[in-house]
Motif scaffolding. Structure first.
Motif, short mmCIF file in Angstrom:
data_model
loop_
_atom_site.label_atom_id
_atom_site.label_comp_id
_atom_site.label_asym_id
_atom_site.label_seq_id
_atom_site.Cartn_x
_atom_site.Cartn_y
_atom_site.Cartn_z
N LYS A 72 0.84 -1.21 0.00
CA LYS A 72 0.00 0.00 0.00
C LYS A 72 0.87 1.26 0.00
O LYS A 72 0.72 2.16 0.82
N VAL A 73 1.79 1.31 -0.98
CA VAL A 73 2.72 2.43 -1.12
C VAL A 73 2.70 2.93 -2.56
O VAL A 73 2.72 2.15 -3.51
N ILE A 74 2.67 4.25 -2.71
CA ILE A 74 2.87 4.92 -4.00
C ILE A 74 4.24 5.60 -3.91
O ILE A 74 4.51 6.30 -2.93
N THR A 84 16.12 12.68 -10.05
CA THR A 84 16.21 12.51 -8.59
C THR A 84 16.71 11.11 -8.22
O THR A 84 16.32 10.57 -7.19
N GLY A 85 17.51 10.52 -9.09
CA GLY A 85 18.04 9.19 -8.81
C GLY A 85 17.07 8.08 -9.18
O GLY A 85 17.10 6.99 -8.61
N THR A 86 16.23 8.34 -10.16
CA THR A 86 15.17 7.40 -10.49
C THR A 86 15.66 6.07 -11.02
O THR A 86 15.05 5.03 -10.74
N ASN A 105 11.02 10.67 -4.16
CA ASN A 105 12.43 11.03 -4.23
C ASN A 105 12.53 12.54 -4.32
O ASN A 105 11.68 13.19 -4.95
N ILE A 106 13.53 13.10 -3.67
CA ILE A 106 13.80 14.54 -3.79
C ILE A 106 15.28 14.73 -4.03
O ILE A 106 16.08 13.79 -3.86
N ARG A 107 15.67 15.92 -4.40
CA ARG A 107 17.07 16.21 -4.64
C ARG A 107 17.30 17.69 -4.35
O ARG A 107 16.42 18.52 -4.58
N ASN A 108 18.49 18.00 -3.89
CA ASN A 108 18.87 19.39 -3.69
C ASN A 108 18.56 20.16 -4.97
O ASN A 108 18.95 19.74 -6.06
N PRO A 109 17.84 21.29 -4.89
CA PRO A 109 17.45 22.01 -6.11
C PRO A 109 18.63 22.41 -7.00
O PRO A 109 18.53 22.33 -8.23
N TYR A 110 19.74 22.83 -6.42
CA TYR A 110 20.89 23.23 -7.24
C TYR A 110 21.43 22.04 -8.03
O TYR A 110 21.67 22.13 -9.23
#
Length: 97
Positions: A8-10, A17-19, A62-67
């Motif tokens: 039950k995870v999206i 972002t390292g996909t 996933n997230i990544r530093n904007p710069y």
């Protein structure tokens, strides 16, 4: 959207972002590409959203530093390497970008 109905995870995988690396891990855990209706072992998706029937699922992104994300986008679009000489080819400098 990348979904595991058993857990039950999206899992959202926004571009740059390292996909690729995370997609391999999610494929191992049988995540499903809800957009193309295939397992992630065949193709993950960058689409984000909540599929019908998954409204109560946990959402991970996933997230990544904007710069570094912007630098990665520039590198993908404007930086390459000559296949013969190995020299860098810069179509647009990062500061111009």
């Amino acid at each position: 959207m990348n979904v595991n109905h058993d857990l039950k995870v999206i899992w959202w995988l926004p571009m740059r972002t390292g996909t690729r690396a995370v997609g391999e891990i999610l494929a191992h855990y049988k995540f499903w590409n809800e957009v193309d209706r295939i397992y992630l072992s065949e193709q993950y998706t960058h689409c984000v959203g909540i599929p019908v029937g998954c409204e109560n699922y946990t959402i991970v992104s996933n997230i990544r530093n904007p710069y570094t994300k912007v630098l990665s986008i520039w590198h993908l679009g404007y930086f390459s390497q000559d296949q013969v000489t190995g020299k860098s080819i810069i179509k647009m400098s990062f500061s111009e970008f």
